[in-house]
Write a protein that holds these residues in place. Structure first.
Motif, mmCIF file in Angstrom:
data_model
loop_
_atom_site.group_PDB
_atom_site.id
_atom_site.type_symbol
_atom_site.label_atom_id
_atom_site.label_comp_id
_atom_site.label_asym_id
_atom_site.label_seq_id
_atom_site.Cartn_x
_atom_site.Cartn_y
_atom_site.Cartn_z
ATOM 1 N N SER A 236 0.853 -1.193 0.000
ATOM 2 C CA SER A 236 0.000 0.000 0.000
ATOM 3 C C SER A 236 0.886 1.239 0.000
ATOM 4 C CB SER A 236 -0.926 -0.012 1.211
ATOM 5 O OG SER A 236 -0.205 -0.163 2.414
ATOM 6 N N LEU A 237 0.566 2.190 -0.875
ATOM 7 C CA LEU A 237 1.468 3.314 -1.124
ATOM 8 C C LEU A 237 0.696 4.627 -1.231
ATOM 9 C CD1 LEU A 237 4.431 4.162 -1.935
ATOM 10 C CD2 LEU A 237 3.692 3.860 -4.314
ATOM 11 N N VAL A 238 1.255 5.670 -0.611
ATOM 12 C CA VAL A 238 0.766 7.039 -0.787
ATOM 13 C C VAL A 238 1.814 7.792 -1.597
ATOM 14 C CG1 VAL A 238 0.288 9.237 0.379
ATOM 15 C CG2 VAL A 238 -0.621 7.105 1.311
ATOM 16 N N ILE A 239 1.366 8.570 -2.571
ATOM 17 C CA ILE A 239 2.275 9.391 -3.366
ATOM 18 C C ILE A 239 2.032 10.841 -2.986
ATOM 19 C CG2 ILE A 239 2.899 10.138 -5.688
ATOM 20 C CD1 ILE A 239 2.231 7.371 -6.683
ATOM 21 N N ALA B 248 -3.595 6.591 -1.990
ATOM 22 C CA ALA B 248 -3.896 8.027 -1.931
ATOM 23 C C ALA B 248 -2.830 8.810 -2.683
ATOM 24 C CB ALA B 248 -3.967 8.519 -0.486
ATOM 25 N N GLU B 249 -3.254 9.962 -3.202
ATOM 26 C CA GLU B 249 -2.338 10.935 -3.797
ATOM 27 C C GLU B 249 -2.506 12.248 -3.043
ATOM 28 O OE1 GLU B 249 -2.520 11.339 -8.108
ATOM 29 O OE2 GLU B 249 -3.768 9.530 -8.137
ATOM 30 N N THR B 250 -1.392 12.883 -2.681
ATOM 31 C CA THR B 250 -1.466 14.140 -1.936
ATOM 32 C C THR B 250 -0.447 15.124 -2.501
ATOM 33 O OG1 THR B 250 0.168 13.471 -0.282
ATOM 34 C CG2 THR B 250 -2.120 12.899 0.165
ATOM 35 N N VAL C 289 5.926 7.675 -1.156
ATOM 36 C CA VAL C 289 6.884 8.333 -2.039
ATOM 37 C C VAL C 289 6.620 9.822 -1.909
ATOM 38 C CG1 VAL C 289 7.622 8.697 -4.423
ATOM 39 C CG2 VAL C 289 7.047 6.390 -3.642
ATOM 40 N N ILE C 290 7.617 10.566 -1.417
ATOM 41 C CA ILE C 290 7.406 11.967 -1.079
ATOM 42 C C ILE C 290 8.448 12.856 -1.752
ATOM 43 C CG2 ILE C 290 8.785 11.749 1.053
ATOM 44 C CD1 ILE C 290 6.780 13.755 2.333
#
Length: 359
Positions: free
Chosen positions: A5-8, A33-35, A54-55
């Motif tokens: 599970s990944l948030v970008i 999610a994308e933020t 990934v930030i």
């Protein structure tokens, strides 16, 4: 196969969409999610508990990010920080990573397949199977505070000493280390930690959960007795000591000092009238905030110390203090808390003028 599970979290919409499409095509990845900013990222990570984020590098360099990482430490999140130049030195002045187990620099043009392999290699297997390696965060009841360490100063040995501490980049982890050695009845303690707005209260709650003493946010007119730690972080005013018994603080709006609001120098300079009773420590951080104030405290008779280079995430503020001759000692992080307590248990030092007249 359980996907990662990944948030970008990337402000640039085109870059964000490209990574979402490329990574989302992999059976190993689930984009949850994308933020585009830290506050939204904070909310999404808290709700979705991803295995990795990934930030963008510019978000990771913001002061708020360090607090965010600390708050989510028990979730075992891996942060992959996009940087144009992968970090080769943990002491690089602009680097928020390099000496931690959850931050990994990646090149801005890294191919999607390599990024997937990186994600697979750095995320914990236990998390992939839904087993949290660390118990979930819970509020510590007042009756079950951490057990005070063996170096507690007995009640009968209490003095009128007080403690002032300044920290910046890397300071959240450093403060957790230092304060974990403090007993529940530690001397009154005042701390300035550089961080952006919006996370000061969260940082206060984090430190309060982890410390035997009581950690409170700095507030106008607040007082601190034994067992109290007042923290100024993310506020739009400088914390200054205003004397009294118990010691009282004032919050002073105005302009940044040495580039910061609140400023470590402002706190340290305000402690000079009581320097003979003060024990001051300057921890890891970028720049030189606190160095001049630490020198003023030392000259006025305070016990002063700075974190050493080997254990500093960024050896900026402590280096400036050492170059000024402001710190009487340079210590590894693990030794600073005990050293502060030993200094507090010793009789106050004589002032420079008193030392001269007693020869």
């Amino acid at each position: 196969m359980n996907p990662i599970s990944l948030v970008i979290a990337i402000p640039d919409r085109s870059v964000r969409r490209r990574l979402t499409e490329e990574l989302g095509a992999s059976p190993w990845i689930e984009i949850v999610a994308e933020t585009r900013d830290l506050m939204t990222t904070y909310a999404e990570v808290e709700e979705r508990e991803p295995m990795a984020v990934v930030i963008a590098g510019r978000l990771a360099r913001a002061p708020e990010f360090e607090v965010m990482r600390a708050l989510f430490a028990t979730l075992d999140v891996r942060w992959l920080v996009i940087t144009e130049v992968p970090d080769a030195s943990a002491r690089d002045q602009g680097s928020p990573w390099g000496r931690t187990s959850d931050l990994f620099p990646i090149d801005t043009d890294i191919p999607a397949d390599r990024l997937v392999e990186t994600l697979r290699s750095v995320t914990r297997t236990a998390r992939r199977h839904g087993v949290s390696p660390v118990p979930p965060r819970t509020e510590t009841p007042p009756t079950s505070r951490p057990t005070p360490p063996s170096n507690v100063v007995p009640d009968r040995a209490k003095t009128n000493r007080f403690i002032v501490i300044g920290a910046s980049t890397g300071g959240v982890d450093a403060l957790l280390t230092v304060l974990s050695s403090f007993p529940a009845d530690c001397p009154p303690t005042f701390i300035v930690q550089h961080t952006g707005g919006g996370f000061g209260d969260s940082l206060t709650r984090l430190l309060d959960r982890q410390c035997a003493a009581r950690v409170r946010p700095a507030a106008e007119g607040a007082t601190a007795s034994h067992g109290d730690i007042l923290l100024a972080a993310g506020s739009r005013a400088h914390m200054r000591l205003a004397g009294g018994s118990p010691l009282r603080i004032v919050l002073e709006p105005g302009q940044p000092i040495t580039g910061h609001m609140p400023s470590v120098d402002a706190l340290f300079h305000s402690a000079v009238p009581g320097a003979r009773r003060a024990v001051a420590a300057l921890l890891t951080g970028m720049g030189r905030d606190g160095a001049e104030g630490l020198r003023a405290l030392r000259d006025a008779g305070a016990v002063t110390m700075a974190q050493d280079e080997a254990t500093s995430i960024v050896y900026g503020m402590p280096r400036a203090a050492m170059e000024l001759g402001a710190a009487q000692s340079s210590l590894p992080l693990q030794q600073i808390g005990p050293a502060i307590l030993r200094a507090c248990a010793a009789p106050p030092q004589a002032s420079p003028s008193q030392r001269m007249t007693t020869r």
